[in-house]
Design an enzyme around this catalytic site. Structure first.
Site, PDB file in Angstrom:
ATOM      1  N   SER A 253      51.103  53.068 -75.558  1.00 43.15           N
ATOM      2  CA  SER A 253      51.250  54.307 -75.459  1.00 43.15           C
ATOM      3  C   SER A 253      52.974  54.641 -75.334  1.00 43.15           C
ATOM      4  O   SER A 253      53.673  53.623 -75.721  1.00 43.15           O
ATOM      5  CB  SER A 253      50.985  54.999 -74.123  1.00 43.15           C
ATOM      6  OG  SER A 253      51.403  54.103 -73.058  1.00 43.15           O
ATOM      7  N   LYS A 254      53.499  55.826 -75.054  1.00 43.13           N
ATOM      8  CA  LYS A 254      54.908  55.922 -75.119  1.00 43.13           C
ATOM      9  C   LYS A 254      55.617  54.928 -74.238  1.00 43.13           C
ATOM     10  O   LYS A 254      56.716  54.572 -74.400  1.00 43.13           O
ATOM     11  CB  LYS A 254      55.212  57.261 -74.831  1.00 43.13           C
ATOM     12  CG  LYS A 254      54.957  58.375 -75.834  1.00 43.13           C
ATOM     13  CD  LYS A 254      55.152  59.797 -75.360  1.00 43.13           C
ATOM     14  CE  LYS A 254      54.888  60.796 -76.490  1.00 43.13           C
ATOM     15  NZ  LYS A 254      55.297  62.167 -76.164  1.00 43.13           N
ATOM     16  N   ARG A 255      54.933  54.425 -73.269  1.00 41.80           N
ATOM     17  CA  ARG A 255      55.779  53.603 -72.332  1.00 41.80           C
ATOM     18  C   ARG A 255      55.982  52.379 -72.953  1.00 41.80           C
ATOM     19  O   ARG A 255      57.107  51.378 -72.264  1.00 41.80           O
ATOM     20  CB  ARG A 255      54.980  53.639 -70.774  1.00 41.80           C
ATOM     21  CG  ARG A 255      53.824  52.525 -71.171  1.00 41.80           C
ATOM     22  CD  ARG A 255      53.019  52.506 -69.742  1.00 41.80           C
ATOM     23  NE  ARG A 255      52.020  51.743 -69.545  1.00 41.80           N
ATOM     24  CZ  ARG A 255      50.808  52.439 -69.827  1.00 41.80           C
ATOM     25  NH1 ARG A 255      50.690  53.627 -70.108  1.00 41.80           N
ATOM     26  NH2 ARG A 255      49.679  51.632 -69.737  1.00 41.80           N
TER      27      ARG A 255
END
Length: 495
Positions: A253-255
């Protein structure tokens, strides 16, 4: 004679192309090219509420940027067009009618509220819920009456008793007990087919021989195998490739760094580097020491037998290292074009400002930054001083380097000597610093560090004398003057 290998990549246009999807498309593309087969691109846009034309364009652009040219699909006519599911509804209706007529599917009029109520009751009793077949025994007359009264319905597939098995090219034999499956929906109440149904019908009509997809689809496979058999279609071979996870072993994911292909394109990663990196996620060529592969080498060496069953871990540091290798080997003109596109997209410069002189200026920047770049967009992140005189200082470094005793005087000396130069190049500016260090009996660093901070606002960067030459005499003198004013202001403020 063996059938021609036909594989497909079938994204849903509900957003950007995820790195996981990009790797799936890579494995399909590489397998097709290795086997002399056909790579089909199909857009699965039956989710009317979430599918958008913009997402279709993003996906197509991403695949084109990666270089995964498809043999059949949008923009490339083939014998099994159209390649958008929303344009293939007649195919699904034809096969749905066949299932209804043979009793392998049935209409269900249960509302969402009714299903939720029965589900909650079943689970409250400590039992697992699956559809209870309340509508299975409705008579044809009752069905017709309800339909004529405008009742909304779905069509469900009747799961037979027994087991369903298939061979996974990575895992071998896989068997599901059919009791684990419920009578899943084939056609939604809005008239659109569900994923499992449309996918089977299209793969069958398009003569797909191998389905290479993420292992999150394994639970869909027994349902699809049952559908193939119910419809009388041959079952393709399956290969479920592992998911891509972040370093913390959770779904990417974006993290973990953006999962979007377009993010990396826009940041200035090279497509060949991205393809190389994606190929190495879960695929082992057997050459343990080799990391860099050309596209042709990937095609020649690719084998599903060498794809791991274990989840791959996305490592941004590894991608950055690999991209830096490709940057050092890339044509100068390619990197300059990427840089100017980034500058325009990020509104650092306007398109009309990209003149031949500006291109030559960018060529010099790329030349001095190439060895330290992980991606081309790093220039606008770490070296904004190339494109504006009004850059922000690293104030902590500013105070440490420029507010100490003698730093202001040394900058004044540099400004005076640079002002006398007729030729402002590496050799001339280096001579100035050498002469000043000899004259004042101090180390060159005591001139170099303040000077770098004055003209760039940061402590690090390319070689100082290369930087001076690129910026030119006028800019350097103006920036030194600006910095001297800042030093005096901060002294007056008690810094």
């Amino acid at each position: 004679m063996e059938k021609t290998v036909r594989v497909r990549f079938a994204p849903s246009p509900t957003g950007f192309l995820h790195l996981g999807g990009a790797r799936t498309s890579l494995f399909n593309w590489a397998y097709a090219r290795k086997m002399g087969g056909v790579f089909v691109l199909r857009i699965e846009d039956t989710d009317v509420a979430r599918s958008t034309d913009e997402s279709v364009e993003v996906i197509l652009d991403s695949l084109e940027w990666l270089g995964f040219n498809w043999d059949e699909g949008p923009g490339v006519d083939g014998p099994f067009k159209p390649y958008y599911q929303s344009m293939r509804l007649s195919f699904y209706q034809e096969q749905l009618l066949k299932l209804l007529q043979t009793g392998k599917a049935y209409r269900c009029f249960c509302t969402a509220e009714e299903l939720a109520e029965r589900r909650e009751k079943t689970m409250a009793e400590g039992k697992n819920w699956r559809y209870d077949r309340k509508c299975l025994r409705l008579s044809p007359e009752e069905i017709e009456t309800r339909l004529s009264q405008g009742a909304r319905s779905v069509v469900r597939f009747f799961i037979p008793e027994g087991e369903t098995s298939f061979i996974d090219m990575l895992r071998g034999d896989v068997t599901f007990n059919n009791v684990e499956l419920d009578d899943f929906v084939l056609l939604k109440s809005d008239g659109m087919p569900t994923y499992n149904f449309a996918c089977v019908v299209d793969d069958a009509y398009m003569k797909i021989t191998h389905v290479i997809r993420g292992d999150d689809h394994i639970s869909n496979t027994p349902r699809q195998v049952l559908l193939y058999k119910a419809l009388g279609f041959p079952v393709p071979q399956y290969a479920h490739i592992p998911m891509i996870l972040g370093k913390d072993k959770t779904r990417l994911s974006k993290r973990h760094g953006s999962p979007s292909v377009t993010y990396y394109r826009d940041k200035g990663y090279l497509p060949d580097a991205m393809v190389n990196y994606l190929a190495r996620l879960s695929w082992a060529s057997g050459e343990e020491e080799k990391e860099i592969f050309t596209r042709q080498e990937i095609i020649e060496r690719f084998s599903l037998d060498q794809v791991s069953k274990h989840s791959a871990v996305f490592d941004l540091d590894k991608l950055n290292w690999m991209n830096s290798v490709y940057i050092r080997e890339a044509d100068q003109s390619t990197l300059v074009q990427m840089l100017t596109e980034i500058l325009i997209r990020e509104q650092v410069v306007k398109p009309k400002a990209v003149t031949p002189d500006f291109i030559r200026y960018c060529e010099k920047i790329v030349a001095v930054m190439r060895e330290r770049m992980k991606y081309v967009g790093q220039i606008t992140e770490d070296a904004k001083y190339f494109f504006t005189d009004d850059f922000e200082y690293d104030w902590i470094a500013f105070d440490k380097v420029l507010m100490g005793e003698g730093a202001e005087d040394r900058l004044v000396l540099c400004q005076e000597e640079f002002g006398k130069l007729d030729e402002f190049n590496i050799e001339a500016t280096e001579d100035v610093i050498r002469n000043l260090t000899e004259k004042h009996k101090i180390k060159a660093a005591q001139f170099i560090h303040p000077l770098r901070m004055a003209i760039s606002g940061v402590k690090g960067g390319p070689g100082l004398f290369e930087l001076l030459e690129i910026l030119g005499k006028e800019k350097v003198l103006l920036r030194i003057d600006r910095t001297l004013n800042q030093i005096r202001i901060r002294k007056q403020c008690g810094k």
